[in-house]
Motif scaffolding. Structure first.
Motif, PDB file in Angstrom:
ATOM      1  N   ALA A 107     -17.762 -79.191  30.246  1.00  0.00           N
ATOM      2  CA  ALA A 107     -16.847 -79.253  29.174  1.00  0.00           C
ATOM      3  C   ALA A 107     -16.259 -80.356  28.817  1.00  0.00           C
ATOM      4  O   ALA A 107     -16.031 -80.856  27.627  1.00  0.00           O
ATOM      5  N   ALA A 108     -15.857 -81.310  29.769  1.00  0.00           N
ATOM      6  CA  ALA A 108     -15.348 -82.641  29.692  1.00  0.00           C
ATOM      7  C   ALA A 108     -16.211 -83.532  28.891  1.00  0.00           C
ATOM      8  O   ALA A 108     -15.928 -84.210  27.989  1.00  0.00           O
ATOM      9  N   PHE A 109     -17.527 -83.458  29.227  1.00  0.00           N
ATOM     10  CA  PHE A 109     -18.672 -84.161  28.672  1.00  0.00           C
ATOM     11  C   PHE A 109     -18.691 -83.734  27.123  1.00  0.00           C
ATOM     12  O   PHE A 109     -18.738 -84.471  26.095  1.00  0.00           O
ATOM     13  N   ALA A 110     -18.737 -82.290  26.962  1.00  0.00           N
ATOM     14  CA  ALA A 110     -18.764 -81.799  25.578  1.00  0.00           C
ATOM     15  C   ALA A 110     -17.361 -82.384  24.611  1.00  0.00           C
ATOM     16  O   ALA A 110     -17.506 -82.550  23.651  1.00  0.00           O
ATOM     17  N   GLU A 111     -16.343 -82.414  25.159  1.00  0.00           N
ATOM     18  CA  GLU A 111     -15.164 -82.567  24.578  1.00  0.00           C
ATOM     19  C   GLU A 111     -15.208 -84.322  24.435  1.00  0.00           C
ATOM     20  O   GLU A 111     -14.864 -84.966  23.198  1.00  0.00           O
ATOM     21  N   VAL A 123     -18.020 -86.169  23.881  1.00  0.00           N
ATOM     22  CA  VAL A 123     -18.974 -86.491  22.780  1.00  0.00           C
ATOM     23  C   VAL A 123     -18.476 -85.827  21.225  1.00  0.00           C
ATOM     24  O   VAL A 123     -18.811 -86.470  20.357  1.00  0.00           O
ATOM     25  N   ARG A 124     -17.689 -84.875  21.354  1.00  0.00           N
ATOM     26  CA  ARG A 124     -17.472 -84.489  20.080  1.00  0.00           C
ATOM     27  C   ARG A 124     -16.216 -85.392  19.555  1.00  0.00           C
ATOM     28  O   ARG A 124     -16.433 -85.585  18.385  1.00  0.00           O
ATOM     29  N   ALA A 125     -15.267 -85.831  20.427  1.00  0.00           N
ATOM     30  CA  ALA A 125     -14.360 -86.613  19.996  1.00  0.00           C
ATOM     31  C   ALA A 125     -15.027 -88.153  19.442  1.00  0.00           C
ATOM     32  O   ALA A 125     -14.556 -88.618  18.633  1.00  0.00           O
ATOM     33  N   GLY A 149     -19.315 -76.472  20.940  1.00  0.00           N
ATOM     34  CA  GLY A 149     -19.297 -77.398  19.638  1.00  0.00           C
ATOM     35  C   GLY A 149     -20.066 -78.599  19.547  1.00  0.00           C
ATOM     36  O   GLY A 149     -19.585 -79.445  18.493  1.00  0.00           O
ATOM     37  N   VAL A 150     -20.906 -78.776  20.361  1.00  0.00           N
ATOM     38  CA  VAL A 150     -21.767 -80.074  20.374  1.00  0.00           C
ATOM     39  C   VAL A 150     -23.005 -79.826  19.698  1.00  0.00           C
ATOM     40  O   VAL A 150     -23.671 -78.883  19.586  1.00  0.00           O
ATOM     41  N   PRO A 151     -23.287 -80.823  18.704  1.00  0.00           N
ATOM     42  CA  PRO A 151     -24.520 -80.904  17.784  1.00  0.00           C
ATOM     43  C   PRO A 151     -25.669 -81.156  19.055  1.00  0.00           C
ATOM     44  O   PRO A 151     -26.227 -82.344  18.944  1.00  0.00           O
ATOM     45  N   PRO A 165     -23.939 -97.633  20.381  1.00  0.00           N
ATOM     46  CA  PRO A 165     -22.986 -97.984  20.920  1.00  0.00           C
ATOM     47  C   PRO A 165     -21.703 -97.267  21.041  1.00  0.00           C
ATOM     48  O   PRO A 165     -21.388 -96.805  20.072  1.00  0.00           O
ATOM     49  N   GLY A 166     -21.168 -97.130  22.552  1.00  0.00           N
ATOM     50  CA  GLY A 166     -20.173 -96.132  22.460  1.00  0.00           C
ATOM     51  C   GLY A 166     -20.520 -94.795  22.737  1.00  0.00           C
ATOM     52  O   GLY A 166     -19.810 -94.014  23.306  1.00  0.00           O
ATOM     53  N   GLY A 167     -21.756 -94.455  22.880  1.00  0.00           N
ATOM     54  CA  GLY A 167     -22.409 -93.167  23.008  1.00  0.00           C
ATOM     55  C   GLY A 167     -22.275 -92.859  24.477  1.00  0.00           C
ATOM     56  O   GLY A 167     -22.214 -93.863  25.364  1.00  0.00           O
ATOM     57  N   HIS A 168     -22.282 -91.616  25.009  1.00  0.00           N
ATOM     58  CA  HIS A 168     -21.946 -91.022  26.564  1.00  0.00           C
ATOM     59  C   HIS A 168     -23.163 -90.401  27.176  1.00  0.00           C
ATOM     60  O   HIS A 168     -23.897 -90.019  26.449  1.00  0.00           O
TER      61      HIS A 168
END
Length: 228
Positions: free
Chosen positions: A40-44, A46-48, A72-74, A142-145
């Motif tokens: 859930a933390a990862f999803a939040e 990358v969504r943000a 809600g993640v693509p 860049p900035g991707g998780h």
């Protein structure tokens, strides 16, 4: 070019066990609270960040890919095993799944907002991991998780003869201690955000670790990792 033998073993083994694997491995909703919270933390995160789609690498039958999509993640899935990809497409027809290898991702440079590698890198020989992590770095914006989760421990190799459903397998699993995994990620240009090591419960034999990292918006001075 001849395919590396470990890739052939992984593909053939997971094609063999695909149906039994899909039946036996729990859906993310059935995982322990910590595992669910980390996903859930990862999803939040990358969504943000909103930097692009998220690839579930080594997606298997697509259960975790679908879980991310539900958050809600693509998300889309990629797996070396055509058998696994076929099951994922059948179970989750609204999502995208493709056959492909982590060693040469069929993705453009800087095209992803996130990567999930969920218990999917341990079949990669240790000397091949730097190349895999360089591929992760290449395709992340860049900035991707990145969320990397898997079995860890004293460096060593396990070669089971049978797996899910008692089917014969020929793959090999490689263990590394968390500091070694982290060093390889940093060598590929990643910066660590969070590391969680879950010691085995009573009766369990394996330790699990989850690392949340990101590709810095600007490469560290002197770094010459991926071409992306």
């Amino acid at each position: 070019m001849t395919e590396a033998s470990h890739l052939t073993a992984v593909r053939e083994s997971y094609d063999t066990v695909a149906v039994a694997y899909a039946a036996q491995v729990p859906a993310p909703a059935q995982l322990d609270p910590l595992s669910r919270a980390l996903l859930a933390a990862f999803a939040e995160t990358v969504r943000a960040a909103d930097l692009g789609p998220v690839a579930d690498l080594g997606c298997g039958p697509g259960k975790v890919t679908a879980h991310l999509a539900g958050l809600g993640v693509p998300a889309f899935g990629l797996d070396l095993s055509p058998g696994m990809v076929g099951l994922a497409r059948t179970a989750h027809p609204g999502l995208r799944f493709a056959v492909g290898s982590m060693t040469a991702l069929p993705l453009a440079d800087r095209s992803l907002g996130g990567i999930l590698a969920y218990y999917s890198t341990h079949h990669t020989p240790t000397d091949r991991l730097p190349g895999v992590f360089a591929e992760f770095h290449r395709v992340l914006a860049p900035g991707g998780h990145l969320m990397l989760a898997g079995h860890v421990g004293e460096e060593g190799v396990r070669q089971p003869r049978q797996a899910y459903g008692g089917h014969t397998v020929t793959y090999t699993s490689h263990l590394l201690p968390p500091p070694r995994v982290l060093a390889l990620l940093r060598g590929a240009g990643f910066a660590l955000d969070t590391q969680v090591v879950d010691e085995p419960a009573a009766g369990a034999t394996r330790t699990h670790a989850t690392l949340l990292a990101h590709r810095p918006p600007k490469a560290p001075e002197g770094f010459s990792g991926s071409a992306g």
